[in-house]
Design a protein around this motif. Structure first.
Motif, PDB file in Angstrom:
ATOM      1  N   LYS A 172      47.840  38.397  42.092  1.00 11.60           N
ATOM      2  CA  LYS A 172      46.664  37.511  41.985  1.00 11.60           C
ATOM      3  C   LYS A 172      45.503  38.047  42.825  1.00 11.60           C
ATOM      4  CE  LYS A 172      48.890  33.004  41.146  1.00 11.60           C
ATOM      5  NZ  LYS A 172      49.237  31.745  41.837  1.00 11.60           N
ATOM      6  N   ALA A 173      45.822  38.532  44.026  1.00 15.00           N
ATOM      7  CA  ALA A 173      44.787  39.085  44.911  1.00 15.00           C
ATOM      8  C   ALA A 173      44.130  40.305  44.264  1.00 15.00           C
ATOM      9  CB  ALA A 173      45.396  39.471  46.256  1.00 15.00           C
ATOM     10  N   ALA A 174      44.952  41.186  43.702  1.00 14.25           N
ATOM     11  CA  ALA A 174      44.430  42.405  43.076  1.00 14.25           C
ATOM     12  C   ALA A 174      43.554  42.071  41.869  1.00 14.25           C
ATOM     13  CB  ALA A 174      45.589  43.311  42.665  1.00 14.25           C
ATOM     14  N   ILE A 175      43.983  41.089  41.066  1.00 11.55           N
ATOM     15  CA  ILE A 175      43.208  40.686  39.880  1.00 11.55           C
ATOM     16  C   ILE A 175      41.821  40.182  40.311  1.00 11.55           C
ATOM     17  CG2 ILE A 175      43.034  38.929  38.046  1.00 11.55           C
ATOM     18  CD1 ILE A 175      46.151  39.248  37.730  1.00 11.55           C
ATOM     19  N   ASN A 176      41.798  39.341  41.355  1.00 14.72           N
ATOM     20  CA  ASN A 176      40.519  38.781  41.826  1.00 14.72           C
ATOM     21  C   ASN A 176      39.575  39.861  42.352  1.00 14.72           C
ATOM     22  OD1 ASN A 176      41.357  36.254  41.142  1.00 14.72           O
ATOM     23  ND2 ASN A 176      41.774  35.552  43.229  1.00 14.72           N
ATOM     24  N   VAL A 177      40.118  40.775  43.161  1.00 14.23           N
ATOM     25  CA  VAL A 177      39.274  41.825  43.766  1.00 14.23           C
ATOM     26  C   VAL A 177      38.786  42.795  42.687  1.00 14.23           C
ATOM     27  CG1 VAL A 177      39.223  43.735  45.430  1.00 14.23           C
ATOM     28  CG2 VAL A 177      40.320  41.574  46.054  1.00 14.23           C
ATOM     29  N   LYS A 178      39.645  43.089  41.723  1.00 12.20           N
ATOM     30  CA  LYS A 178      39.272  43.997  40.615  1.00 12.20           C
ATOM     31  C   LYS A 178      38.131  43.373  39.790  1.00 12.20           C
ATOM     32  CE  LYS A 178      41.651  46.863  37.154  1.00 12.20           C
ATOM     33  NZ  LYS A 178      41.123  46.636  35.827  1.00 12.20           N
ATOM     34  N   LYS A 179      38.213  42.059  39.616  1.00 11.42           N
ATOM     35  CA  LYS A 179      37.187  41.341  38.851  1.00 11.42           C
ATOM     36  C   LYS A 179      35.834  41.412  39.574  1.00 11.42           C
ATOM     37  CE  LYS A 179      38.924  37.516  37.108  1.00 11.42           C
ATOM     38  NZ  LYS A 179      39.334  36.098  37.223  1.00 11.42           N
ATOM     39  N   ASN A 180      35.888  41.276  40.895  1.00 14.10           N
ATOM     40  CA  ASN A 180      34.660  41.307  41.702  1.00 14.10           C
ATOM     41  C   ASN A 180      34.097  42.716  41.880  1.00 14.10           C
ATOM     42  OD1 ASN A 180      34.898  38.554  42.018  1.00 14.10           O
ATOM     43  ND2 ASN A 180      35.949  38.675  43.984  1.00 14.10           N
ATOM     44  N   HIS A 181      34.972  43.714  41.768  1.00 11.42           N
ATOM     45  CA  HIS A 181      34.531  45.108  41.979  1.00 11.42           C
ATOM     46  C   HIS A 181      35.069  45.999  40.847  1.00 11.42           C
ATOM     47  CE1 HIS A 181      33.270  44.087  46.088  1.00 11.42           C
ATOM     48  NE2 HIS A 181      34.376  43.379  46.151  1.00 11.42           N
ATOM     49  N   PRO A 182      34.480  45.900  39.660  1.00 14.05           N
ATOM     50  CA  PRO A 182      35.017  46.654  38.515  1.00 14.05           C
ATOM     51  C   PRO A 182      34.992  48.172  38.707  1.00 14.05           C
ATOM     52  CG  PRO A 182      33.062  45.345  37.898  1.00 14.05           C
ATOM     53  CD  PRO A 182      33.351  45.034  39.314  1.00 14.05           C
ATOM     54  N   ASP A 183      34.145  48.644  39.644  1.00 12.45           N
ATOM     55  CA  ASP A 183      34.046  50.092  39.865  1.00 12.45           C
ATOM     56  C   ASP A 183      35.133  50.617  40.815  1.00 12.45           C
ATOM     57  OD1 ASP A 183      32.656  48.428  41.671  1.00 12.45           O
ATOM     58  OD2 ASP A 183      31.613  50.149  42.542  1.00 12.45           O
ATOM     59  N   TRP A 184      35.902  49.714  41.446  1.00  9.12           N
ATOM     60  CA  TRP A 184      36.970  50.140  42.362  1.00  9.12           C
ATOM     61  C   TRP A 184      38.271  50.357  41.599  1.00  9.12           C
ATOM     62  CZ3 TRP A 184      36.663  46.243  47.076  1.00  9.12           C
ATOM     63  CH2 TRP A 184      35.463  46.459  47.757  1.00  9.12           C
ATOM     64  N   THR A 185      39.107  51.249  42.112  1.00 15.34           N
ATOM     65  CA  THR A 185      40.451  51.409  41.557  1.00 15.34           C
ATOM     66  C   THR A 185      41.387  50.509  42.364  1.00 15.34           C
ATOM     67  OG1 THR A 185      39.974  53.704  41.032  1.00 15.34           O
ATOM     68  CG2 THR A 185      42.295  53.065  41.052  1.00 15.34           C
ATOM     69  N   VAL A 186      41.787  49.413  41.751  1.00 14.90           N
ATOM     70  CA  VAL A 186      42.725  48.504  42.441  1.00 14.90           C
ATOM     71  C   VAL A 186      44.042  48.553  41.671  1.00 14.90           C
ATOM     72  CG1 VAL A 186      43.131  46.145  43.254  1.00 14.90           C
ATOM     73  CG2 VAL A 186      40.796  47.021  43.159  1.00 14.90           C
ATOM     74  N   LYS A 187      45.031  49.202  42.287  1.00 13.95           N
ATOM     75  CA  LYS A 187      46.329  49.350  41.623  1.00 13.95           C
ATOM     76  C   LYS A 187      47.422  49.081  42.654  1.00 13.95           C
ATOM     77  CE  LYS A 187      48.999  52.513  38.740  1.00 13.95           C
ATOM     78  NZ  LYS A 187      49.097  53.849  38.160  1.00 13.95           N
ATOM     79  N   PRO A 188      47.987  47.869  42.640  1.00 14.73           N
ATOM     80  CA  PRO A 188      49.002  47.546  43.647  1.00 14.73           C
ATOM     81  C   PRO A 188      50.203  48.495  43.618  1.00 14.73           C
ATOM     82  CG  PRO A 188      48.315  45.581  42.473  1.00 14.73           C
ATOM     83  CD  PRO A 188      47.710  46.740  41.752  1.00 14.73           C
ATOM     84  N   GLU A 189      50.641  48.894  44.802  1.00 18.67           N
ATOM     85  CA  GLU A 189      51.878  49.663  44.963  1.00 18.67           C
ATOM     86  C   GLU A 189      52.842  48.767  45.743  1.00 18.67           C
ATOM     87  OE1 GLU A 189      51.323  53.559  46.676  1.00 18.67           O
ATOM     88  OE2 GLU A 189      49.576  53.966  45.423  1.00 18.67           O
ATOM     89  N   ILE A 190      53.826  48.236  45.042  1.00 18.87           N
ATOM     90  CA  ILE A 190      54.775  47.294  45.658  1.00 18.87           C
ATOM     91  C   ILE A 190      56.030  48.057  46.074  1.00 18.87           C
ATOM     92  CG2 ILE A 190      56.235  45.270  45.201  1.00 18.87           C
ATOM     93  CD1 ILE A 190      53.995  44.318  43.257  1.00 18.87           C
TER      94      ILE A 190
END
Length: 318
Positions: A129-147
């Motif tokens: 959920k955190a990654a989805i929100n941050v990706k939405k706010n910053h479409p130019d960033w690469t947000v890819k969770p590594e669990i």
């Protein structure tokens, strides 16, 4: 870098909910406590992804044994008893039941997620959920969770916990209509994991060597207790240096090399790193470069040394 999620629970406003989870009798009680923790975790992960500005981070699931979180003061035990609707004696009995003779090799790491899958479910929801929100706010960033699932010794453990992660993550991503992608990997910190890395690599997107624990498990002595006898070992010239400060390349290093050589042919996308204090030791960093690790992660104050050592290793190998 490595994000160790257990460090997020010790604040006064959080530890109460976490203790409620530990002292729950039923899955329902545990889920109710986890529901209080989830938004806190999500907020932390959002702040983490914001701070990273698109740089990668590995988030490790809950790792230490649960007895590290229980109260020891009478007043705190009473508070917990009142919150849980239990007697002080019942809470004390739960605390006593969590005592372990050898917690380093006890009920911790992925064993917690196997026993209580709802913990893995909650942590997955918070991360995704955190990654989805941050990706939405910053479409130019690469947000890819590594669990990262810690302390795996058998591929079946990884499969079990990974199934919980994938089902939970995919449901959250679909519900949000997002195109977020993520990776699920494991920490190689048990010798058996290194020895069976070809099996584990089929289920893991990445390996991260937890060399603090891998050293403890390989030598069979605890980092916390070794100080009592290591002095005599230096005097007798049995050891030249502290194996927890300078990586033992002959034994522990052989397990790491074996894990990479077994894992990479099975999974050509497998990326490998090291997390732990060895990641800040120049000779250890050079060794990691030689055996084909992709990155090192270490304590913040060691980062400048690690960067310099990595650069020197790269120049030397050219």
């Amino acid at each position: 870098g490595l994000c160790r999620t257990e460090h997020m629970f010790f604040e006064a406003d959080r530890i109460a909910a976490f203790r409620e989870m530990i002292c729950s009798d039923t899955v329902e009680e545990r889920k109710a406590a986890l529901a209080k923790i989830e938004p806190m975790q999500q907020g932390d992960f959002e702040a983490l992804y914001e701070a990273l500005e698109g740089c990668p981070v590995t988030i490790r699931f809950l790792d230490p044994p649960l007895h590290e979180f229980v109260p020891t003061e009478e007043e705190d035990i009473k508070k917990l008893a009142d919150a849980q609707g239990k007697t002080v004696e019942q809470i004390k009995a739960i605390i006593a039941s969590l005592h372990e003779f050898n917690p380093m090799m006890g009920h911790r790491g992925c064993r917690l997620a196997v026993t209580y899958p709802e913990i893995a479910e909650m942590q997955t929801k918070a991360i995704i959920k955190a990654a989805i929100n941050v990706k939405k706010n910053h479409p130019d960033w690469t947000v890819k969770p590594e669990i990262m699932i810690p302390l795996v010794g058998d591929v079946k453990e990884l499969k079990f916990v990974k199934k919980v992660v994938v089902e939970t993550a995919d449901a959250e991503i679909a519900a949000a209509g997002s195109d977020l992608t993520y990776e699920v990997g494991t920490m190689i910190e048990i010798p058996r994991a290194a020895l069976t890395a070809d099996e584990i690599a089929k289920e893991a997107d990445f390996f991260c060597f937890g060399t603090n624990d891998l050293t403890q498990m390989t030598y069979g002595f605890s980092r916390d207790d070794a100080g009592k006898f290591l002095g005599a070992y230096y005097d007798a010239k049995i050891f030249e240096s502290d194996p927890f400060a300078k990586l033992d390349q002959t034994g522990v290093g052989k397990l790491m090399k074996m894990a990479i050589e077994l894992g990479k042919p099975v999974n050509n996308k497998l990326h490998c790193g090291i997390c732990g204090e060895h990641g800040g030791d120049p000779t250890s960093v050079e060794f990691c470069h030689e055996i084909g690790l992709d990155y090192v992660s270490c304590s913040p104050f060691r980062v400048p040394i690690a960067r310099l050592a990595a650069a020197q290793a790269a120049i030397k190998n050219k």
